[in-house]
Design an enzyme around this catalytic site. Sequence first.
Site, mmCIF file in Angstrom:
data_model
loop_
_atom_site.group_PDB
_atom_site.id
_atom_site.type_symbol
_atom_site.label_atom_id
_atom_site.label_comp_id
_atom_site.label_asym_id
_atom_site.label_seq_id
_atom_site.Cartn_x
_atom_site.Cartn_y
_atom_site.Cartn_z
ATOM 1 N N HIS A 19 0.817 -1.219 0.000
ATOM 2 C CA HIS A 19 0.000 0.000 0.000
ATOM 3 C C HIS A 19 0.854 1.274 0.000
ATOM 4 O O HIS A 19 0.401 2.320 -0.446
ATOM 5 C CB HIS A 19 -0.990 -0.049 1.174
ATOM 6 N N HIS A 42 -7.938 -7.886 -7.917
ATOM 7 C CA HIS A 42 -8.251 -8.757 -6.775
ATOM 8 C C HIS A 42 -8.427 -7.829 -5.572
ATOM 9 O O HIS A 42 -7.511 -7.626 -4.783
ATOM 10 C CB HIS A 42 -7.135 -9.754 -6.517
ATOM 11 N N SER A 100 -6.718 -2.036 -0.442
ATOM 12 C CA SER A 100 -6.282 -1.241 -1.596
ATOM 13 C C SER A 100 -7.407 -0.413 -2.235
ATOM 14 O O SER A 100 -7.163 0.733 -2.629
ATOM 15 C CB SER A 100 -5.613 -2.147 -2.635
ATOM 16 N N GLU A 118 -13.784 -8.475 -7.492
ATOM 17 C CA GLU A 118 -13.573 -9.436 -6.403
ATOM 18 C C GLU A 118 -14.449 -10.650 -6.687
ATOM 19 O O GLU A 118 -15.593 -10.517 -7.089
ATOM 20 C CB GLU A 118 -13.921 -8.777 -5.049
ATOM 21 N N ASP A 143 -13.759 -12.741 -12.306
ATOM 22 C CA ASP A 143 -12.349 -13.125 -12.310
ATOM 23 C C ASP A 143 -11.507 -11.914 -12.711
ATOM 24 O O ASP A 143 -11.641 -11.399 -13.824
ATOM 25 C CB ASP A 143 -12.164 -14.271 -13.316
ATOM 26 N N GLY A 144 -10.650 -11.493 -11.810
ATOM 27 C CA GLY A 144 -9.847 -10.289 -12.027
ATOM 28 C C GLY A 144 -8.952 -10.374 -13.248
ATOM 29 O O GLY A 144 -8.686 -9.361 -13.909
ATOM 30 N N ASP A 164 -3.209 -8.392 -7.364
ATOM 31 C CA ASP A 164 -2.886 -8.829 -5.996
ATOM 32 C C ASP A 164 -3.614 -10.135 -5.659
ATOM 33 O O ASP A 164 -4.452 -10.173 -4.749
ATOM 34 C CB ASP A 164 -3.307 -7.687 -5.049
HETATM 35 N N1 SAM Z 1 -5.945 -6.097 -2.942
HETATM 36 C C1 SAM Z 1 -6.502 -6.259 -1.599
HETATM 37 C C2 SAM Z 1 -5.867 -5.254 -0.690
HETATM 38 O O1 SAM Z 1 -4.686 -4.913 -0.880
HETATM 39 O O2 SAM Z 1 -6.536 -4.790 0.224
HETATM 40 C C3 SAM Z 1 -6.287 -7.644 -1.053
HETATM 41 C C4 SAM Z 1 -6.617 -8.740 -1.984
HETATM 42 S S1 SAM Z 1 -6.366 -10.351 -1.367
HETATM 43 C C5 SAM Z 1 -4.654 -10.536 -1.305
HETATM 44 C C6 SAM Z 1 -6.811 -11.325 -2.753
HETATM 45 C C7 SAM Z 1 -8.319 -11.310 -3.067
HETATM 46 O O3 SAM Z 1 -8.528 -11.921 -4.329
HETATM 47 C C8 SAM Z 1 -9.162 -12.086 -2.089
HETATM 48 O O4 SAM Z 1 -10.144 -11.238 -1.559
HETATM 49 C C9 SAM Z 1 -9.799 -13.212 -2.928
HETATM 50 O O5 SAM Z 1 -11.126 -13.506 -2.542
HETATM 51 C C10 SAM Z 1 -9.773 -12.606 -4.300
HETATM 52 N N2 SAM Z 1 -9.752 -13.529 -5.442
HETATM 53 C C11 SAM Z 1 -9.270 -14.803 -5.529
HETATM 54 N N3 SAM Z 1 -9.303 -15.238 -6.800
HETATM 55 C C12 SAM Z 1 -9.797 -14.211 -7.548
HETATM 56 C C13 SAM Z 1 -10.032 -14.028 -8.935
HETATM 57 N N4 SAM Z 1 -9.757 -14.994 -9.828
HETATM 58 N N5 SAM Z 1 -10.527 -12.845 -9.348
HETATM 59 C C14 SAM Z 1 -10.789 -11.852 -8.479
HETATM 60 N N6 SAM Z 1 -10.583 -11.956 -7.146
HETATM 61 C C15 SAM Z 1 -10.095 -13.130 -6.694
#
Ligand code: SAM
Length: 280
Positions: A19, A42, A100, A118, A143-144, A164
């Site tokens: 961050h 993500h 984030s 998400e 899906d991100g 992320d």
């Molecule tokens: N970026 C956030 C932050 O810094 O506050 C933290 C994200 S965390 C490390 C990863 C997130 O990705 C989780 O909330 C998880 O549910 C989500 N996730 C997992 N696979 C994903 C996908 N294919 N597409 C989008 N989100 C996904």
Amino acid sequence: MLSYRHSFHAGNHADVLKHTVQSLIIESLKEKEKPFLYLDTHAGAGRYQLASPQAERTGEYLDGIARVWQQEDLPAELAPYISAVRAVNRSGQLRYYPGSPLIAGHLLRPQDTLQLTELHPSDYPLLRGEFQKDARATVTRGDGFIQLKAKLPPVSRRGLVLIDPPYEMKTDYQDVVKGISEGYKRFATGVYALWYPVVLRQQIKRMIHALEETGIRRIMQIELAVRPDSDQRGMTASGMIVINPPWKLEQQMTSVLPWLHKTLVPEGYGHATVSWIVPE
Ligand code: SAM
């Protein structure tokens, strides 16, 4: 498999590094009046309660943001990030940690936009709730990695893409490179910031090698380790790989990393480095 919940880890040393870098990139993009896109592939839940059973069970934030946010000699480079942490803790007590999307929401201007994705069925509604009154933001459940094709290039032709993933699936290490490559084909002037954990150093070496093979240039690496590399379980370090970093980022991170390392790891274990994977 969606077992990863960021609420167990919010505000840990890896979030502090991620961050800090995210905030500095956003502040650089704000130096021009022209709007830009913040794309978070993500995004997580947006806000994390530090007094929750999850956060308390691991206590990771105690060795992360709790060590940093109220230091009297806080370096100027941390000001934007810490202003976002303070904005959700107006009482002066550390009760919440902004993820984030909230950090970006705090720092972005009215003319900028946020695209947040998400996948998790519990975190998505929380994230949507955080932004329901924010006309700059679009929150998508999906899906991100697909967004790197669908949402790029932005109309403004300026932007930061934060990638992320949780890396709970081994394929994430390949998917991030594939995703960046797809995004870069559409939007080669964007800033891409990829977070990675060091659990097994070999995995990161392979990921970096695959990134080099894409032919993309201007790739910087920032890493903060709280322990030496190990083949035991657990994350010993984390890093940010930044493609097209703003020109000031290298100097800013070189200046702030020793302070962060000393504050997060007073025992002095590990390392903190800024280097180029591929230069200009
Ligand atoms: N970026 C956030 C932050 O810094 O506050 C933290 C994200 S965390 C490390 C990863 C997130 O990705 C989780 O909330 C998880 O549910 C989500 N996730 C997992 N696979 C994903 C996908 N294919 N597409 C989008 N989100 C996904």
